[in-house]
Motif scaffolding. Structure first.
Motif, mmCIF file in Angstrom:
data_model
loop_
_atom_site.group_PDB
_atom_site.id
_atom_site.type_symbol
_atom_site.label_atom_id
_atom_site.label_comp_id
_atom_site.label_asym_id
_atom_site.label_seq_id
_atom_site.Cartn_x
_atom_site.Cartn_y
_atom_site.Cartn_z
ATOM 1 N N MET A 1 0.849 -1.201 0.000
ATOM 2 C CA MET A 1 0.000 0.000 0.000
ATOM 3 C C MET A 1 0.881 1.247 0.000
ATOM 4 S SD MET A 1 -1.764 2.594 1.700
ATOM 5 C CE MET A 1 -1.127 2.485 3.362
ATOM 6 N N THR A 2 0.687 2.118 -0.962
ATOM 7 C CA THR A 2 1.425 3.376 -0.969
ATOM 8 C C THR A 2 0.476 4.537 -1.219
ATOM 9 O OG1 THR A 2 2.973 4.732 -2.210
ATOM 10 C CG2 THR A 2 2.106 2.794 -3.341
ATOM 11 N N LEU A 3 0.638 5.573 -0.408
ATOM 12 C CA LEU A 3 -0.246 6.733 -0.555
ATOM 13 C C LEU A 3 0.158 7.606 -1.745
ATOM 14 C CD1 LEU A 3 -0.737 7.338 3.227
ATOM 15 C CD2 LEU A 3 -2.556 6.844 1.589
ATOM 16 N N ASP A 4 1.346 7.333 -2.336
ATOM 17 C CA ASP A 4 1.724 8.046 -3.567
ATOM 18 C C ASP A 4 0.721 7.769 -4.683
ATOM 19 O OD1 ASP A 4 3.909 9.038 -2.299
ATOM 20 O OD2 ASP A 4 5.292 7.525 -3.088
ATOM 21 N N LEU A 5 -0.010 6.668 -4.540
ATOM 22 C CA LEU A 5 -1.021 6.332 -5.551
ATOM 23 C C LEU A 5 -2.093 7.426 -5.647
ATOM 24 C CD1 LEU A 5 -1.283 3.953 -7.456
ATOM 25 C CD2 LEU A 5 -2.802 2.860 -5.808
ATOM 26 N N LEU A 6 -2.260 8.178 -4.562
ATOM 27 C CA LEU A 6 -3.219 9.300 -4.600
ATOM 28 C C LEU A 6 -2.740 10.384 -5.579
ATOM 29 C CD1 LEU A 6 -5.685 10.887 -3.668
ATOM 30 C CD2 LEU A 6 -4.430 11.533 -1.588
ATOM 31 N N THR A 7 -1.454 10.622 -5.593
ATOM 32 C CA THR A 7 -0.898 11.602 -6.543
ATOM 33 C C THR A 7 -1.089 11.103 -7.971
ATOM 34 O OG1 THR A 7 0.740 12.162 -4.870
ATOM 35 C CG2 THR A 7 1.203 12.905 -7.114
ATOM 36 N N THR A 8 -0.832 9.820 -8.189
ATOM 37 C CA THR A 8 -1.027 9.229 -9.523
ATOM 38 C C THR A 8 -2.483 9.353 -9.951
ATOM 39 O OG1 THR A 8 0.649 7.606 -8.894
ATOM 40 C CG2 THR A 8 -0.626 7.127 -10.881
ATOM 41 N N LEU A 9 -3.375 9.076 -9.015
ATOM 42 C CA LEU A 9 -4.806 9.160 -9.330
ATOM 43 C C LEU A 9 -5.166 10.592 -9.776
ATOM 44 C CD1 LEU A 9 -7.753 7.577 -7.473
ATOM 45 C CD2 LEU A 9 -7.822 10.019 -7.888
ATOM 46 N N ARG A 10 -4.648 11.576 -9.034
ATOM 47 C CA ARG A 10 -4.986 12.970 -9.385
ATOM 48 C C ARG A 10 -4.374 13.363 -10.727
ATOM 49 N NH1 ARG A 10 -4.418 14.957 -3.107
ATOM 50 N NH2 ARG A 10 -6.647 14.783 -2.622
ATOM 51 N N GLN A 11 -3.191 12.808 -11.037
ATOM 52 C CA GLN A 11 -2.587 13.111 -12.348
ATOM 53 C C GLN A 11 -3.382 12.466 -13.477
ATOM 54 O OE1 GLN A 11 1.287 11.540 -11.475
ATOM 55 N NE2 GLN A 11 2.100 13.501 -10.739
ATOM 56 N N GLN A 12 -3.851 11.236 -13.246
ATOM 57 C CA GLN A 12 -4.500 10.485 -14.341
ATOM 58 C C GLN A 12 -5.990 10.777 -14.452
ATOM 59 O OE1 GLN A 12 -3.534 6.292 -14.349
ATOM 60 N NE2 GLN A 12 -1.338 6.680 -14.349
ATOM 61 N N ASN A 13 -6.611 11.211 -13.371
ATOM 62 C CA ASN A 13 -8.044 11.546 -13.380
ATOM 63 C C ASN A 13 -8.881 10.451 -14.078
ATOM 64 O OD1 ASN A 13 -10.180 13.907 -15.029
ATOM 65 N ND2 ASN A 13 -10.269 13.385 -12.873
ATOM 66 N N PRO A 14 -8.817 9.209 -13.562
ATOM 67 C CA PRO A 14 -9.468 8.093 -14.266
ATOM 68 C C PRO A 14 -10.992 8.205 -14.270
ATOM 69 C CG PRO A 14 -8.824 7.417 -12.064
ATOM 70 C CD PRO A 14 -8.232 8.790 -12.263
ATOM 71 N N ILE A 15 -11.581 7.788 -15.365
ATOM 72 C CA ILE A 15 -13.050 7.725 -15.432
ATOM 73 C C ILE A 15 -13.518 6.479 -14.688
ATOM 74 C CG2 ILE A 15 -15.037 7.419 -16.956
ATOM 75 C CD1 ILE A 15 -13.637 9.108 -19.050
ATOM 76 N N VAL A 16 -14.430 6.675 -13.757
ATOM 77 C CA VAL A 16 -14.996 5.559 -12.985
ATOM 78 C C VAL A 16 -16.486 5.467 -13.295
ATOM 79 C CG1 VAL A 16 -15.446 4.636 -10.682
ATOM 80 C CG2 VAL A 16 -13.291 5.828 -11.150
ATOM 81 N N LEU A 17 -16.874 4.346 -13.897
ATOM 82 C CA LEU A 17 -18.290 4.106 -14.198
ATOM 83 C C LEU A 17 -18.929 3.431 -12.987
ATOM 84 C CD1 LEU A 17 -20.778 3.773 -16.054
ATOM 85 C CD2 LEU A 17 -19.734 1.658 -16.925
ATOM 86 N N THR A 18 -19.930 4.093 -12.406
ATOM 87 C CA THR A 18 -20.643 3.496 -11.271
ATOM 88 C C THR A 18 -22.096 3.263 -11.637
ATOM 89 O OG1 THR A 18 -19.201 4.632 -9.673
ATOM 90 C CG2 THR A 18 -21.268 3.760 -8.829
ATOM 91 N N LEU A 19 -22.546 2.027 -11.520
ATOM 92 C CA LEU A 19 -23.987 1.754 -11.584
ATOM 93 C C LEU A 19 -24.435 1.878 -10.137
ATOM 94 C CD1 LEU A 19 -24.327 -1.108 -14.211
ATOM 95 C CD2 LEU A 19 -23.781 1.304 -14.513
ATOM 96 N N ALA A 20 -24.918 3.072 -9.800
ATOM 97 C CA ALA A 20 -25.081 3.484 -8.408
ATOM 98 C C ALA A 20 -26.465 3.115 -7.883
ATOM 99 C CB ALA A 20 -24.877 4.998 -8.311
#
Ligand SMILES: Nc1ncnc2c1ncn2[C@@H]1O[C@H](COP(=O)(O)OP(=O)(O)OP(=O)(O)O)[C@@H](O)[C@H]1O
Ligand SMILES: Cc1ncsc1CCO
Ligand SMILES: [Mg+2]
Length: 263
Positions: A1-20
């Protein structure tokens, strides 16, 4: 587990499809967006393939399921499996309503869930362990929660996130425990729905290590909630929900690293 993944997430801004579900759809969209992912929701089966094509991961939430939505979930889930996009399942209330448990089991026969995220009552039901779930809540039961999560992960060949005061994340063998959080999460309906979609967001940026992605999602949400709760002078669920969205936007990996209790 690395919290640097949060920085990667913000850089990549991935599209998340949710059937909510109909109850918390807006909280989930705003939570994803505030953190740095790009939410999209859908209710039309005919756009399943195209939606999955643009998404980095999908989250199927059974909270207010209908037969129509189950058909859409089969289509989206199958497309995601074909396109090698991570599928996260939130089996809302399967521990309390037999119809739902059957629907989830049927869905899991045709769609492989890469991660299942539920509370103790929901994971117990899927693992066929004795437990008394209460509606959407975990309910009561006894036994080894780690062994229960591992049994569920082994049964469905996936990563399981069993959320609660301690979040348990396992691939059936390895186990990560996240001890952060606040009881205020229990007073805000949809905290678990948001967690499931955040797991999808982190899975989109780290699809090759879903155990780490899920553990990071759990740490980010629980840790952010804990930081917010520390600022409140009384138990205020409404204020908590509002401040949680703000803090998901502002929180840094360094801030979270300082308070994370993960083993
Ligand atoms: N007693 C608690 N103390 C600290 N944190 C908690 C507690 N209960 C839940 N949480 C946190 O709340 C978040 C949501 O988990 P929870 O188990 O409440 O999901 P859920 O039951 O599916 O919620 P909902 O039905 O409202 O969506 C997780 O981040 C978890 O760490
Ligand atoms: C209250 C409620 N009922 C169905 S889904 C939902 C939101 C929590 O998952
Ligand atoms: Mg839930």
């Amino acid at each position: 587990m690395t919290l640097d993944l949060l920085t990667t997430l913000r850089q990549q801004n991935p599209i998340v499809l949710t059937l909510a579900n109909d109850v918390t759809v807006q909280d989930v969209a705003n939570g994803l967006n505030a953190l740095g992912a790009s939410p999209i929701m859908s209710a039309e089966v005919d756009e399943a393939e195209a939606m999955v094509t643009i998404a980095g991961a999908v989250c199927l939430n059974l909270g207010t399921l209908t037969k129509l939505q189950l058909a859409q979930m089969r289509a989206v889930g199958a497309a995601a499996n074909r396109q090698h996009k991570p599928v996260i399942l939130d089996p809302v209330a399967v521990g309390a309503v037999p119809y739902r448990l059957q629907a989830a089991q049927t869905l899991l026969r045709t769609v492989h869930a890469d991660v299942i995220r539920g509370n103790a009552g929901e994971i117990a039901a899927l693992a066929a362990w004795n437990w008394q779930a209460k509606g959407i809540d975990a309910g009561t039961g006894s036994g080894d929660l780690v062994a229960m999560a591992q049994a569920c992960a082994q049964k469905y060949h996936c990563v399981v996130v069993l959320s609660g005061a301690t979040d348990i994340v396992t691939d059936g063998q390895q186990v990560v425990r996240v001890h952060n959080g606040t009881e205020l999460f229990q007073l805000h309906v949809g905290s678990g729905d948001l967690l499931s979609s955040l797991v999808a967001a982190f899975a989109a940026v780290q699809p090759q290590n879903l155990l780490a992605a899920a553990a990071t999602a759990a740490t980010v949400l629980a840790g952010t909630g804990e930081l917010v709760a520390a600022q409140l002078t009384a138990s205020r669920p409404g204020t908590f929900a509002m401040l949680l969205i703000d803090k998901l936007h502002l929180v840094t990996p360094a801030e979270l690293s300082k308070i994370a209790v993960v083993d």
